[in-house]
Write a protein that holds these residues in place. Structure first.
Motif, PDB file in Angstrom:
ATOM      1  N   GLU A 214     135.343  84.368  60.253  1.00 26.19           N
ATOM      2  CA  GLU A 214     134.086  84.203  59.288  1.00 26.19           C
ATOM      3  C   GLU A 214     133.068  83.417  60.303  1.00 26.19           C
ATOM      4  O   GLU A 214     133.042  83.231  61.314  1.00 26.19           O
ATOM      5  CB  GLU A 214     134.900  82.688  58.437  1.00 26.19           C
ATOM      6  CG  GLU A 214     133.615  82.281  57.654  1.00 26.19           C
ATOM      7  CD  GLU A 214     133.101  83.332  56.580  1.00 26.19           C
ATOM      8  OE1 GLU A 214     132.076  83.943  57.007  1.00 26.19           O
ATOM      9  OE2 GLU A 214     133.484  83.450  55.611  1.00 26.19           O
ATOM     10  N   SER A 215     131.871  83.584  59.678  1.00 25.67           N
ATOM     11  CA  SER A 215     130.569  83.115  60.385  1.00 25.67           C
ATOM     12  C   SER A 215     130.772  81.537  60.546  1.00 25.67           C
ATOM     13  O   SER A 215     130.808  80.851  59.768  1.00 25.67           O
ATOM     14  CB  SER A 215     129.667  83.459  59.635  1.00 25.67           C
ATOM     15  OG  SER A 215     128.363  82.819  60.164  1.00 25.67           O
ATOM     16  N   PRO A 216     130.795  80.993  61.817  1.00 25.66           N
ATOM     17  CA  PRO A 216     130.951  79.646  62.079  1.00 25.66           C
ATOM     18  C   PRO A 216     129.560  78.841  61.453  1.00 25.66           C
ATOM     19  O   PRO A 216     129.456  77.964  61.043  1.00 25.66           O
ATOM     20  CB  PRO A 216     130.795  79.454  63.517  1.00 25.66           C
ATOM     21  CG  PRO A 216     131.664  80.840  64.013  1.00 25.66           C
ATOM     22  CD  PRO A 216     131.027  81.959  62.990  1.00 25.66           C
ATOM     23  N   ARG A 217     128.485  79.819  61.541  1.00 20.01           N
ATOM     24  CA  ARG A 217     127.161  79.260  60.970  1.00 20.01           C
ATOM     25  C   ARG A 217     127.425  78.892  59.529  1.00 20.01           C
ATOM     26  O   ARG A 217     126.961  77.908  58.944  1.00 20.01           O
ATOM     27  CB  ARG A 217     125.933  80.225  61.260  1.00 20.01           C
ATOM     28  CG  ARG A 217     125.398  80.029  62.641  1.00 20.01           C
ATOM     29  CD  ARG A 217     124.361  81.161  62.722  1.00 20.01           C
ATOM     30  NE  ARG A 217     123.480  80.823  63.685  1.00 20.01           N
ATOM     31  CZ  ARG A 217     123.337  81.404  64.939  1.00 20.01           C
ATOM     32  NH1 ARG A 217     124.370  82.370  65.382  1.00 20.01           N
ATOM     33  NH2 ARG A 217     122.603  81.353  65.862  1.00 20.01           N
ATOM     34  N   TRP A 218     127.911  79.886  58.601  1.00 17.18           N
ATOM     35  CA  TRP A 218     128.109  79.744  57.314  1.00 17.18           C
ATOM     36  C   TRP A 218     129.083  78.519  56.972  1.00 17.18           C
ATOM     37  O   TRP A 218     129.187  77.631  56.078  1.00 17.18           O
ATOM     38  CB  TRP A 218     128.842  80.969  56.733  1.00 17.18           C
ATOM     39  CG  TRP A 218     129.074  80.867  55.097  1.00 17.18           C
ATOM     40  CD1 TRP A 218     128.000  81.007  54.310  1.00 17.18           C
ATOM     41  CD2 TRP A 218     130.361  80.451  54.596  1.00 17.18           C
ATOM     42  NE1 TRP A 218     128.516  80.738  52.814  1.00 17.18           N
ATOM     43  CE2 TRP A 218     129.923  80.252  53.216  1.00 17.18           C
ATOM     44  CE3 TRP A 218     131.502  79.891  54.980  1.00 17.18           C
ATOM     45  CZ2 TRP A 218     130.763  80.001  52.095  1.00 17.18           C
ATOM     46  CZ3 TRP A 218     132.354  79.797  53.885  1.00 17.18           C
ATOM     47  CH2 TRP A 218     132.026  79.679  52.772  1.00 17.18           C
ATOM     48  N   LEU A 219     129.949  78.398  58.097  1.00 13.54           N
ATOM     49  CA  LEU A 219     131.276  77.348  57.593  1.00 13.54           C
ATOM     50  C   LEU A 219     130.523  75.857  57.986  1.00 13.54           C
ATOM     51  O   LEU A 219     131.039  75.238  57.032  1.00 13.54           O
ATOM     52  CB  LEU A 219     132.449  77.547  58.773  1.00 13.54           C
ATOM     53  CG  LEU A 219     133.413  78.852  58.609  1.00 13.54           C
ATOM     54  CD1 LEU A 219     134.132  78.927  59.739  1.00 13.54           C
ATOM     55  CD2 LEU A 219     133.944  78.398  57.349  1.00 13.54           C
ATOM     56  N   PHE A 220     129.918  75.750  58.920  1.00 15.76           N
ATOM     57  CA  PHE A 220     129.386  74.255  59.210  1.00 15.76           C
ATOM     58  C   PHE A 220     128.333  74.120  58.085  1.00 15.76           C
ATOM     59  O   PHE A 220     128.069  72.790  57.646  1.00 15.76           O
ATOM     60  CB  PHE A 220     128.957  74.110  60.326  1.00 15.76           C
ATOM     61  CG  PHE A 220     127.474  74.664  60.907  1.00 15.76           C
ATOM     62  CD1 PHE A 220     126.261  74.212  60.106  1.00 15.76           C
ATOM     63  CD2 PHE A 220     127.334  75.713  61.699  1.00 15.76           C
ATOM     64  CE1 PHE A 220     124.965  74.563  60.804  1.00 15.76           C
ATOM     65  CE2 PHE A 220     126.366  76.223  62.194  1.00 15.76           C
ATOM     66  CZ  PHE A 220     124.778  75.815  61.799  1.00 15.76           C
ATOM     67  N   ILE A 221     127.608  74.827  57.278  1.00 14.33           N
ATOM     68  CA  ILE A 221     126.665  74.548  56.161  1.00 14.33           C
ATOM     69  C   ILE A 221     127.458  74.358  54.902  1.00 14.33           C
ATOM     70  O   ILE A 221     127.066  73.326  54.269  1.00 14.33           O
ATOM     71  CB  ILE A 221     125.833  75.954  56.074  1.00 14.33           C
ATOM     72  CG1 ILE A 221     124.818  76.157  56.724  1.00 14.33           C
ATOM     73  CG2 ILE A 221     125.251  75.651  54.447  1.00 14.33           C
ATOM     74  CD1 ILE A 221     123.736  75.303  56.928  1.00 14.33           C
ATOM     75  N   HIS A 222     128.549  74.843  54.868  1.00 12.62           N
ATOM     76  CA  HIS A 222     129.471  74.596  53.764  1.00 12.62           C
ATOM     77  C   HIS A 222     130.684  73.451  53.942  1.00 12.62           C
ATOM     78  O   HIS A 222     131.560  73.578  53.091  1.00 12.62           O
ATOM     79  CB  HIS A 222     130.112  75.698  53.248  1.00 12.62           C
ATOM     80  CG  HIS A 222     128.936  76.678  52.578  1.00 12.62           C
ATOM     81  ND1 HIS A 222     128.006  77.742  53.619  1.00 12.62           N
ATOM     82  CD2 HIS A 222     128.607  76.770  51.473  1.00 12.62           C
ATOM     83  CE1 HIS A 222     127.382  78.295  52.682  1.00 12.62           C
ATOM     84  NE2 HIS A 222     127.490  78.050  51.638  1.00 12.62           N
ATOM     85  N   GLY A 223     130.230  72.503  54.804  1.00 12.83           N
ATOM     86  CA  GLY A 223     131.388  71.461  55.058  1.00 12.83           C
ATOM     87  C   GLY A 223     132.594  71.766  55.392  1.00 12.83           C
ATOM     88  O   GLY A 223     133.666  71.082  55.513  1.00 12.83           O
ATOM     89  N   ARG A 224     132.765  72.756  56.335  1.00 12.00           N
ATOM     90  CA  ARG A 224     133.932  73.352  56.921  1.00 12.00           C
ATOM     91  C   ARG A 224     133.684  73.276  58.311  1.00 12.00           C
ATOM     92  O   ARG A 224     134.082  74.558  59.057  1.00 12.00           O
ATOM     93  CB  ARG A 224     134.422  74.638  56.598  1.00 12.00           C
ATOM     94  CG  ARG A 224     134.743  74.620  55.033  1.00 12.00           C
ATOM     95  CD  ARG A 224     134.994  75.843  54.375  1.00 12.00           C
ATOM     96  NE  ARG A 224     135.831  76.773  54.833  1.00 12.00           N
ATOM     97  CZ  ARG A 224     136.118  78.133  54.351  1.00 12.00           C
ATOM     98  NH1 ARG A 224     135.486  78.639  53.594  1.00 12.00           N
ATOM     99  NH2 ARG A 224     137.142  78.690  55.182  1.00 12.00           N
TER     100      ARG A 224
END
Length: 501
Positions: A214-224
């Motif tokens: 999964e994209s780490p950029r997407w993860l940190f935006i969504h609280g993960r």
């Protein structure tokens, strides 16, 4: 909505850590696992173009006319437009990986469905669903690739990957040669096998794609952010092991963002039309130009060869044309990172548009070979420019809206050029076939040429110099803007990690 509310605020260096990585075998795994979607699309479009004659007989085919062939192309593109918008929204909401696995499954199912089509209606429905899968792939894959590839390689990788459409086109062209030869394969079976091979290739891609994170950029935006940290740490360890060198130090500053589970549609609309109106005009111009040029010319290219030049096997012509397109994107791709986006996109768009206009003026004096040679030269440059249109849409808008923005511009541009193009050319071919006069197609060439030149001029004035820049510096995340607007009222959690080497 409750799902839109803030769930935290962090300061992270994840984007900087990904961008400073040297190229390694791990990045090739991402390219192969994700970028091969364009090979599937090229395979699909070429098979349809090459199968025009095979689909016309009522006994071995489906009894379709030239207009029906053009309509099938338009139905496929319509499905791609709707699929991009539908799956693009889901990609920004549920993550890149879930969607690039789901959309590949949709494509595989629909391709098998096409192979078993008993009548034109079934064929149209199957082509629509196939298009939905491919359209969804464009949104999910472009966003994932750009968020995983280091900034100094992003331009060349994107352009080359988008150009790999033509690897699929060349494969499709060559495969149709034996499959359409009645001495080798039963005519009633050959075109069905051609579609079935697309599903086989998709299953092979799925095996590799399962290992793409999964994209780490997407993860940190969504609280993960913990998951994102784990993935980046694993990537750094892998790249360090593969390169046998210490990783470069992180020089870019960390960013502070306000996390949200989702971003509302009104927020996305504000981003596209209010915060970045010039970039919106730019992307629409690029997508409309390349979509009309390609879909108008290529969806009916095989039909034109058989109708006007009595070519029995179009596969060889299409393969030569496809190889030129891929070489253009591959050989010119590095220049988008060195010479720069604006100069290269402007040059490729205007040059290919001018050459297409010249082809329109001399169309009446061309034969199958010279028409193909014109296409080889024109699309050597056009393929690199068209690939850069996807690159532009995927890097000039904020992270939270990336997939849907890609989907939006792909859908609008493709709807204008990709649906009207095949319908226009299909009607022109039907009209011109009565008199065997190919010059009736010139109007389509002139329209495509004008739109490409306009796209090049818009790029010259509104283009973004994104080469070598991080995605966050090109377009600051919406949540980062929110964090700044909030002043220093809340202290953000700092989630940064040193490199493993």
């Amino acid at each position: 909505m409750a799902s839109d509310v803030e769930i935290g605020r962090i300061t992270t260096d994840i984007p900087a850590r990904l961008d400073r990585l040297p190229w390694a075998r791990w990045h090739w795994m991402v390219v192969i696992g994700l970028g091969t979607v364009w090979i599937l699309d090229g395979l699909e479009v070429t098979i349809v173009g090459s199968m025009s004659d095979a689909l016309k007989p009522t006994d071995t085919g489906l009894g379709m006319s030239s207009f029906d062939i053009g309509l099938a192309g338009a139905v496929y593109v319509a499905g791609a437009c709707l699929g991009a918008l539908f799956f693009g929204q889901l990609t920004d909401r549920f993550g890149r990986k879930k969607l690039f696995l789901l959309t590949l499954g949709v494509y595989t199912f629909a391709t098998v469905l096409t192979a078993f089509a008993p009548n034109p209606l079934w064929y149209f429905v199957a082509r629509f669903i196939t298009g939905m899968g491919i359209g969804g792939e464009y949104a999910a894959i472009n966003s994932a690739i750009d968020e995983l590839i280091p900034k100094h390689y992003r331009g060349r990788v994107d352009v080359a990957i988008n150009g790999s459409f033509w690897v699929g086109a060349a494969l499709g062209s060559l495969l149709t040669i034996p499959l359409l030869d009645p001495k080798v394969v039963d005519p009633a079976l050959g075109w069905r096998l051609a579609f079935g091979l697309g599903a086989v290739l998709a299953v092979g891609i799925l095996v590799v794609r399962r290992h793409v994170p999964e994209s780490p950029r997407w993860l940190f935006i969504h609280g993960r952010e913990d998951e994102g940290e784990q993935i980046v740490g694993d990537i750094e360890e892998t790249v360090h092991r593969e390169s046998h060198h210490d990783l470069p130090q992180v020089h870019d500053d960390p960013i502070t963002i306000r996390q949200r589970r989702t971003i509302s549609i009104p927020e996305i609309a504000k981003t596209v039309f209010t915060l970045y109106p010039k970039r919106t005009v730019l992307c629409l111009s690029l997508f409309v130009g390349q979509a009309f040029l390609y879909n108008a010319f290529f969806f009916t290219y095989g039909d034109a060869l058989t109708t006007f030049f009595d070519v029995k096997q179009t596969g060889w012509y299409l393969a030569v044309f496809a190889v030129s397109n891929f070489l253009g994107a591959l050989l010119l791709s590095r220049l988008f990172d060195t010479i720069g986006r604006v100069k290269m996109i402007t040059g490729t768009y205007i040059l290919s548009g001018v050459l297409l206009a010249i082809a329109g003026f001399v169309l009446g004096s061309l034969n199958a070979t010279t028409l193909t040679l014109f296409g080889v030269v024109i699309f050597f440059f056009a393929s690199a420019g068209a690939s850069a249109a996807y690159l532009t849409a995927s890097e000039v808008f904020p992270l939270e809206t990336r997939a849907l923005c890609i989907a939006f511009f792909y859908a609008i541009g493709t709807a204008v050029g990709g649906i009207s193009g095949p319908l226009l050319f299909g009607a022109l071919i039907d009209q011109a076939s009565k008199s065997k006069d190919i010059t009736h197609l010139a109007i389509g060439y002139f329209i495509g040429a004008a739109l490409m030149v306009v796209g090049g001029l818009v790029e010259a004035f509104l283009g973004v110099k994104a080469e070598g820049q991080s995605l966050e510096s090109i377009a600051q995340p919406l949540t980062a803007e929110d964090a700044h607007e909030g002043g220093g009222e809340h202290e953000g959690r700092r989630v940064t990690s040193p490199s493993p080497a």
